[in-house]
Design a protein around this motif. Structure first.
Motif, mmCIF file in Angstrom:
data_model
loop_
_atom_site.group_PDB
_atom_site.id
_atom_site.type_symbol
_atom_site.label_atom_id
_atom_site.label_comp_id
_atom_site.label_asym_id
_atom_site.label_seq_id
_atom_site.Cartn_x
_atom_site.Cartn_y
_atom_site.Cartn_z
ATOM 1 N N MET A 65 9.719 9.421 1.944
ATOM 2 C CA MET A 65 8.509 8.780 1.450
ATOM 3 C C MET A 65 7.285 9.556 1.927
ATOM 4 S SD MET A 65 9.516 5.852 -0.120
ATOM 5 C CE MET A 65 8.167 4.682 0.051
ATOM 6 N N ASP A 66 6.253 9.599 1.082
ATOM 7 C CA ASP A 66 4.981 10.179 1.490
ATOM 8 C C ASP A 66 3.860 9.411 0.813
ATOM 9 O OD1 ASP A 66 3.922 12.007 -0.949
ATOM 10 O OD2 ASP A 66 6.106 12.101 -0.866
ATOM 11 N N TYR A 120 4.882 7.470 -2.536
ATOM 12 C CA TYR A 120 5.771 8.273 -3.367
ATOM 13 C C TYR A 120 7.126 8.416 -2.680
ATOM 14 C CZ TYR A 120 1.901 9.628 -6.394
ATOM 15 O OH TYR A 120 0.848 9.617 -7.282
ATOM 16 N N ALA A 121 8.176 8.442 -3.496
ATOM 17 C CA ALA A 121 9.528 8.667 -2.972
ATOM 18 C C ALA A 121 10.081 9.943 -3.586
ATOM 19 C CB ALA A 121 10.430 7.484 -3.309
ATOM 20 N N PRO A 135 15.093 9.688 -9.755
ATOM 21 C CA PRO A 135 15.408 11.075 -9.398
ATOM 22 C C PRO A 135 14.152 11.947 -9.397
ATOM 23 C CG PRO A 135 17.065 10.218 -10.894
ATOM 24 C CD PRO A 135 15.977 9.181 -10.822
ATOM 25 N N GLY A 136 14.052 12.817 -8.412
ATOM 26 C CA GLY A 136 12.855 13.635 -8.260
ATOM 27 C C GLY A 136 11.819 12.914 -7.403
ATOM 28 N N ARG A 137 10.573 13.318 -7.568
ATOM 29 C CA ARG A 137 9.477 12.667 -6.843
ATOM 30 C C ARG A 137 8.752 11.735 -7.790
ATOM 31 N NH1 ARG A 137 3.885 13.542 -5.562
ATOM 32 N NH2 ARG A 137 3.369 12.826 -3.441
ATOM 33 N N TYR A 195 4.779 1.171 8.192
ATOM 34 C CA TYR A 195 5.928 0.557 7.522
ATOM 35 C C TYR A 195 7.216 1.291 7.864
ATOM 36 C CZ TYR A 195 5.683 4.413 4.118
ATOM 37 O OH TYR A 195 5.668 5.642 3.519
ATOM 38 N N THR A 196 8.313 0.615 7.652
ATOM 39 C CA THR A 196 9.634 1.224 7.704
ATOM 40 C C THR A 196 10.269 1.031 6.331
ATOM 41 O OG1 THR A 196 10.758 -0.785 8.464
ATOM 42 C CG2 THR A 196 9.868 0.695 10.160
ATOM 43 N N TYR A 197 11.347 1.747 6.069
ATOM 44 C CA TYR A 197 12.012 1.546 4.791
ATOM 45 C C TYR A 197 13.499 1.862 4.903
ATOM 46 C CZ TYR A 197 11.556 6.660 4.117
ATOM 47 O OH TYR A 197 11.627 8.021 4.251
ATOM 48 N N SER A 198 14.274 1.188 4.088
ATOM 49 C CA SER A 198 15.696 1.448 3.967
ATOM 50 C C SER A 198 16.005 1.590 2.485
ATOM 51 C CB SER A 198 16.520 0.305 4.588
ATOM 52 O OG SER A 198 16.187 -0.937 3.990
ATOM 53 N N PHE A 199 17.185 2.105 2.154
ATOM 54 C CA PHE A 199 17.477 2.350 0.742
ATOM 55 C C PHE A 199 18.969 2.322 0.481
ATOM 56 C CE2 PHE A 199 16.597 6.342 2.980
ATOM 57 C CZ PHE A 199 17.810 7.010 2.847
#
Length: 299
Positions: A23-24, A36-37, A70-72, A91-95
Protein backbone atom coordinates in the motif's frame (compact mmCIF):
# COMPACT_ATOMS: atom_id res chain seq x y z
CA UNK A 1 1.91 20.25 7.16
CA UNK A 2 3.45 16.99 8.32
CA UNK A 3 1.49 13.78 7.91
CA UNK A 4 2.55 10.80 10.00
CA UNK A 5 1.93 7.40 8.44
CA UNK A 6 2.42 3.94 9.88
CA UNK A 7 2.26 0.74 7.84
CA UNK A 8 2.13 -2.79 9.22
CA UNK A 9 1.88 -5.56 6.67
CA UNK A 10 0.11 -8.69 7.83
CA UNK A 11 0.66 -11.57 5.45
CA UNK A 12 -2.45 -13.67 5.24
CA UNK A 13 -1.51 -17.32 4.87
CA UNK A 14 -4.10 -19.20 2.85
CA UNK A 15 -4.39 -22.56 1.18
CA UNK A 16 -4.11 -20.94 -2.21
CA UNK A 17 -0.94 -18.84 -2.23
CA UNK A 18 1.03 -15.94 -0.78
CA UNK A 19 1.17 -12.50 -2.33
CA UNK A 20 2.92 -9.29 -1.47
CA UNK A 21 0.16 -6.69 -1.57
CA UNK A 22 1.69 -3.30 -0.79
CA UNK A 23 0.00 0.00 0.00
CA UNK A 24 1.09 3.58 -0.63
CA UNK A 25 -0.48 7.02 -0.40
CA UNK A 26 -0.87 10.19 -2.41
CA UNK A 27 -1.71 13.53 -0.82
CA UNK A 28 -3.97 15.83 -2.79
CA UNK A 29 -4.10 19.62 -2.80
CA UNK A 30 -7.59 19.56 -1.30
CA UNK A 31 -6.26 17.76 1.82
CA UNK A 32 -7.63 14.34 0.95
CA UNK A 33 -5.51 11.19 1.05
CA UNK A 34 -5.69 8.53 -1.64
CA UNK A 35 -4.67 4.97 -0.82
CA UNK A 36 -3.21 2.79 -3.58
CA UNK A 37 -2.57 -0.95 -3.62
CA UNK A 38 -0.05 -2.79 -5.76
CA UNK A 39 -1.06 -6.36 -6.55
CA UNK A 40 1.52 -8.44 -8.49
CA UNK A 41 -0.91 -11.27 -9.25
CA UNK A 42 -3.65 -11.61 -11.88
CA UNK A 43 -6.54 -12.02 -9.43
CA UNK A 44 -8.05 -9.35 -7.17
CA UNK A 45 -7.41 -9.36 -3.44
CA UNK A 46 -9.71 -8.22 -0.65
CA UNK A 47 -7.90 -5.80 1.66
CA UNK A 48 -9.08 -5.02 5.18
CA UNK A 49 -7.87 -1.59 6.30
CA UNK A 50 -7.84 -0.98 10.05
CA UNK A 51 -7.42 2.72 10.80
CA UNK A 52 -5.65 2.89 14.15
CA UNK A 53 -5.42 6.68 14.36
CA UNK A 54 -6.43 9.65 12.23
CA UNK A 55 -7.28 13.30 12.43
CA UNK A 56 -9.58 15.44 10.33
CA UNK A 57 -10.49 12.63 7.91
CA UNK A 58 -13.84 11.10 7.05
CA UNK A 59 -13.98 7.31 7.57
CA UNK A 60 -13.25 4.80 4.80
CA UNK A 61 -16.56 3.04 5.30
CA UNK A 62 -18.34 0.75 7.70
CA UNK A 63 -16.61 -2.44 6.54
CA UNK A 64 -13.07 -1.16 6.01
CA UNK A 65 -12.88 -3.48 3.00
CA UNK A 66 -11.47 -2.50 -0.40
CA UNK A 67 -10.43 -4.45 -3.49
CA UNK A 68 -6.87 -4.48 -4.86
CA UNK A 69 -7.05 -5.18 -8.59
CA UNK A 70 -4.08 -6.62 -10.49
CA UNK A 71 -1.39 -3.98 -10.91
CA UNK A 72 -1.47 -0.67 -9.07
CA UNK A 73 -4.91 0.76 -8.39
CA UNK A 74 -6.57 3.34 -6.17
CA UNK A 75 -8.57 1.55 -3.49
CA UNK A 76 -10.07 4.45 -1.54
CA UNK A 77 -10.00 8.20 -0.93
CA UNK A 78 -10.18 9.70 2.56
CA UNK A 79 -11.70 13.18 2.42
CA UNK A 80 -10.65 16.02 4.72
CA UNK A 81 -13.37 16.78 7.25
CA UNK A 82 -12.59 20.44 8.00
CA UNK A 83 -10.93 22.88 5.63
CA UNK A 84 -7.72 24.54 6.79
CA UNK A 85 -6.81 21.83 9.32
CA UNK A 86 -4.05 19.26 8.90
CA UNK A 87 -4.75 15.58 8.40
CA UNK A 88 -2.94 12.49 9.65
CA UNK A 89 -3.43 8.75 9.28
CA UNK A 90 -2.16 5.55 10.81
CA UNK A 91 -3.40 2.14 9.75
CA UNK A 92 -2.65 -1.54 9.38
CA UNK A 93 -3.98 -3.86 6.71
CA UNK A 94 -4.43 -7.53 5.95
CA UNK A 95 -5.47 -9.22 2.72
CA UNK A 96 -6.73 -12.40 1.14
CA UNK A 97 -7.07 -13.53 -2.47
CA UNK A 98 -10.55 -13.12 -3.97
CA UNK A 99 -13.19 -10.40 -4.24
CA UNK A 100 -15.44 -9.94 -1.21
CA UNK A 101 -17.94 -7.76 -3.08
CA UNK A 102 -18.30 -9.64 -6.38
CA UNK A 103 -21.46 -11.59 -7.10
CA UNK A 104 -22.40 -14.13 -9.75
CA UNK A 105 -25.16 -13.43 -12.26
CA UNK A 106 -26.41 -16.98 -11.76
CA UNK A 107 -26.12 -19.49 -8.94
CA UNK A 108 -23.15 -21.60 -10.06
CA UNK A 109 -23.53 -25.27 -10.85
CA UNK A 110 -20.29 -27.20 -11.35
CA UNK A 111 -19.36 -29.95 -13.75
CA UNK A 112 -17.72 -32.96 -12.14
CA UNK A 113 -14.13 -32.35 -13.38
CA UNK A 114 -13.80 -35.65 -15.25
CA UNK A 115 -14.49 -36.66 -18.88
CA UNK A 116 -18.13 -36.97 -19.84
CA UNK A 117 -19.43 -40.51 -19.26
CA UNK A 118 -17.02 -41.28 -16.38
CA UNK A 119 -18.49 -43.04 -13.35
CA UNK A 120 -17.34 -41.28 -10.18
CA UNK A 121 -18.07 -41.49 -6.48
CA UNK A 122 -18.54 -38.16 -4.75
CA UNK A 123 -17.79 -37.81 -1.04
CA UNK A 124 -17.35 -34.75 1.16
CA UNK A 125 -13.89 -34.26 2.64
CA UNK A 126 -13.41 -34.20 6.39
CA UNK A 127 -11.81 -31.29 8.25
CA UNK A 128 -8.08 -31.64 8.95
CA UNK A 129 -8.82 -31.20 12.66
CA UNK A 130 -10.67 -34.52 12.66
CA UNK A 131 -7.42 -36.30 11.76
CA UNK A 132 -5.85 -35.07 14.99
CA UNK A 133 -8.27 -36.96 17.26
CA UNK A 134 -10.18 -33.96 18.68
CA UNK A 135 -12.71 -34.25 21.47
CA UNK A 136 -15.47 -33.10 19.11
CA UNK A 137 -15.85 -33.63 15.38
CA UNK A 138 -15.51 -30.52 13.20
CA UNK A 139 -18.34 -30.74 10.66
CA UNK A 140 -17.39 -27.57 8.76
CA UNK A 141 -17.60 -28.05 4.98
CA UNK A 142 -14.10 -28.16 3.47
CA UNK A 143 -14.65 -29.49 -0.04
CA UNK A 144 -15.39 -32.63 -1.99
CA UNK A 145 -13.53 -35.59 -3.46
CA UNK A 146 -14.43 -37.58 -6.58
CA UNK A 147 -13.03 -41.10 -6.85
CA UNK A 148 -12.74 -43.00 -10.13
CA UNK A 149 -11.26 -46.24 -11.45
CA UNK A 150 -8.77 -45.37 -14.22
CA UNK A 151 -6.22 -42.59 -14.81
CA UNK A 152 -7.82 -39.81 -16.82
CA UNK A 153 -7.82 -36.08 -17.59
CA UNK A 154 -9.01 -33.54 -15.04
CA UNK A 155 -11.31 -30.90 -16.52
CA UNK A 156 -12.37 -27.40 -15.49
CA UNK A 157 -15.53 -27.59 -13.37
CA UNK A 158 -16.53 -23.98 -14.09
CA UNK A 159 -15.48 -20.92 -16.06
CA UNK A 160 -12.56 -19.14 -14.44
CA UNK A 161 -9.15 -17.55 -14.76
CA UNK A 162 -6.15 -19.70 -13.82
CA UNK A 163 -4.61 -17.82 -10.88
CA UNK A 164 -2.15 -20.35 -9.45
CA UNK A 165 -0.42 -23.57 -10.52
CA UNK A 166 1.67 -25.83 -8.31
CA UNK A 167 2.63 -29.02 -10.14
CA UNK A 168 6.16 -29.85 -8.94
CA UNK A 169 5.42 -32.25 -6.09
CA UNK A 170 6.53 -35.87 -6.55
CA UNK A 171 5.42 -38.08 -3.66
CA UNK A 172 7.20 -41.40 -3.27
CA UNK A 173 5.24 -42.40 -0.17
CA UNK A 174 2.44 -44.94 -0.35
CA UNK A 175 -0.88 -45.47 1.45
CA UNK A 176 -1.31 -41.75 2.03
CA UNK A 177 -4.44 -40.37 3.65
CA UNK A 178 -3.61 -36.68 3.27
CA UNK A 179 -0.69 -34.64 1.93
CA UNK A 180 -0.25 -30.89 2.45
CA UNK A 181 1.94 -30.63 -0.67
CA UNK A 182 -0.65 -31.85 -3.16
CA UNK A 183 -0.33 -30.49 -6.70
CA UNK A 184 -3.10 -28.08 -7.59
CA UNK A 185 -4.53 -25.63 -10.10
CA UNK A 186 -6.57 -22.68 -8.85
CA UNK A 187 -9.33 -20.81 -10.72
CA UNK A 188 -10.80 -17.38 -9.97
CA UNK A 189 -14.51 -16.91 -10.78
CA UNK A 190 -16.68 -13.88 -11.56
CA UNK A 191 -18.41 -14.15 -8.17
CA UNK A 192 -15.10 -13.36 -6.47
CA UNK A 193 -14.46 -16.90 -5.27
CA UNK A 194 -11.66 -19.35 -6.00
CA UNK A 195 -11.82 -23.06 -6.75
CA UNK A 196 -8.78 -25.14 -5.97
CA UNK A 197 -8.49 -28.45 -7.87
CA UNK A 198 -6.05 -30.83 -6.14
CA UNK A 199 -4.35 -34.24 -6.54
CA UNK A 200 -2.88 -33.79 -10.03
CA UNK A 201 -0.02 -35.54 -11.79
CA UNK A 202 3.21 -33.53 -11.52
CA UNK A 203 4.11 -31.57 -14.63
CA UNK A 204 0.91 -32.54 -16.47
CA UNK A 205 -0.71 -29.08 -16.60
CA UNK A 206 -2.26 -28.04 -19.92
CA UNK A 207 -2.98 -24.45 -18.88
CA UNK A 208 -1.04 -21.33 -17.88
CA UNK A 209 -1.55 -18.69 -15.21
CA UNK A 210 -3.76 -15.94 -16.60
CA UNK A 211 -5.59 -18.23 -19.03
CA UNK A 212 -9.41 -18.23 -19.12
CA UNK A 213 -10.83 -21.75 -19.06
CA UNK A 214 -14.36 -22.97 -19.64
CA UNK A 215 -16.26 -25.93 -18.15
CA UNK A 216 -14.86 -29.14 -19.59
CA UNK A 217 -11.48 -27.71 -20.69
CA UNK A 218 -8.56 -30.03 -19.85
CA UNK A 219 -6.48 -28.78 -16.90
CA UNK A 220 -4.10 -31.66 -16.15
CA UNK A 221 -3.86 -35.43 -15.64
CA UNK A 222 -5.24 -37.27 -12.65
CA UNK A 223 -3.22 -38.73 -9.78
CA UNK A 224 -3.79 -40.38 -6.42
CA UNK A 225 -2.41 -43.88 -6.89
CA UNK A 226 -0.32 -43.43 -3.73
CA UNK A 227 -3.41 -42.72 -1.61
CA UNK A 228 -5.41 -45.23 0.39
CA UNK A 229 -8.52 -44.01 -1.44
CA UNK A 230 -6.86 -44.52 -4.83
CA UNK A 231 -7.39 -42.29 -7.87
CA UNK A 232 -9.34 -39.16 -6.99
CA UNK A 233 -9.56 -35.40 -7.43
CA UNK A 234 -10.36 -32.91 -4.66
CA UNK A 235 -12.08 -29.55 -5.00
CA UNK A 236 -12.75 -26.70 -2.62
CA UNK A 237 -14.42 -23.34 -3.31
CA UNK A 238 -13.25 -20.38 -1.22
CA UNK A 239 -14.89 -16.95 -0.83
CA UNK A 240 -13.39 -14.12 1.27
CA UNK A 241 -15.42 -13.15 4.34
CA UNK A 242 -14.85 -11.03 7.43
CA UNK A 243 -15.46 -12.87 10.68
CA UNK A 244 -16.69 -11.55 14.01
CA UNK A 245 -13.15 -10.78 15.19
CA UNK A 246 -12.64 -8.37 12.29
CA UNK A 247 -10.30 -10.73 10.44
CA UNK A 248 -10.35 -12.06 6.90
CA UNK A 249 -10.82 -15.75 6.23
CA UNK A 250 -12.27 -18.09 3.61
CA UNK A 251 -15.80 -19.42 3.64
CA UNK A 252 -15.93 -22.82 1.95
CA UNK A 253 -19.11 -22.76 -0.09
CA UNK A 254 -20.74 -26.18 -0.66
CA UNK A 255 -20.53 -26.78 -4.39
CA UNK A 256 -23.52 -28.06 -6.35
CA UNK A 257 -22.59 -30.51 -9.12
CA UNK A 258 -24.59 -31.75 -12.09
CA UNK A 259 -24.60 -35.43 -13.04
CA UNK A 260 -26.84 -37.88 -14.88
CA UNK A 261 -28.54 -38.46 -11.52
CA UNK A 262 -29.36 -34.74 -11.07
CA UNK A 263 -27.88 -31.86 -9.04
CA UNK A 264 -26.29 -32.51 -5.66
CA UNK A 265 -23.74 -31.12 -3.19
CA UNK A 266 -23.14 -34.71 -2.05
CA UNK A 267 -24.18 -34.66 1.61
CA UNK A 268 -23.68 -38.45 1.48
CA UNK A 269 -21.36 -40.60 -0.62
CA UNK A 270 -22.91 -41.26 -4.02
CA UNK A 271 -21.86 -42.84 -7.32
CA UNK A 272 -22.86 -40.83 -10.39
CA UNK A 273 -22.23 -40.52 -14.13
CA UNK A 274 -20.54 -37.37 -15.47
CA UNK A 275 -22.49 -35.28 -18.00
CA UNK A 276 -21.84 -31.91 -19.68
CA UNK A 277 -25.21 -30.16 -20.21
CA UNK A 278 -24.82 -27.22 -22.59
CA UNK A 279 -26.80 -24.90 -20.32
CA UNK A 280 -24.29 -25.54 -17.50
CA UNK A 281 -21.22 -25.27 -19.75
CA UNK A 282 -22.38 -21.90 -21.14
CA UNK A 283 -24.01 -20.48 -17.98
CA UNK A 284 -21.21 -18.01 -17.16
CA UNK A 285 -20.08 -17.30 -20.72
CA UNK A 286 -20.41 -13.85 -22.26
CA UNK A 287 -22.57 -13.49 -25.37
CA UNK A 288 -19.44 -13.54 -27.52
CA UNK A 289 -18.06 -16.63 -25.78
CA UNK A 290 -21.39 -18.44 -26.04
CA UNK A 291 -21.66 -17.62 -29.76
CA UNK A 292 -18.17 -19.01 -30.35
CA UNK A 293 -18.98 -22.14 -28.35
CA UNK A 294 -22.18 -22.81 -30.28
CA UNK A 295 -20.38 -22.28 -33.61
CA UNK A 296 -17.60 -24.69 -32.58
CA UNK A 297 -20.01 -27.44 -31.46
CA UNK A 298 -21.96 -27.17 -34.71
CA UNK A 299 -18.85 -27.62 -36.91
Amino acid sequence: MKIVLFFLLILFSSASSFAQITMDTEYKDDGSIELYATNPENAPYTVLIDVTAHSNLLPIGSSGLVIARPGRSKVTTLKRRTEGQSTSLRYTYSFIKGDYFAKSKVEPTYLIPLPEGTLATGIRMTHIENRLQPKEENTEYVGISFRFDLPTEIRAPRKGVVTAISMEQYDEQQNLDFDRSENFIELFHEDGSLTKIMVLRPGSQRVKVGQVVFPGDVLADSAGEEYVSGLHVRLVNMKPVKDGTNKLKYYHEPMKFISKEGESDFPQMKKVAVIYPEEIVTAEMSKKEKKAFVAETQD
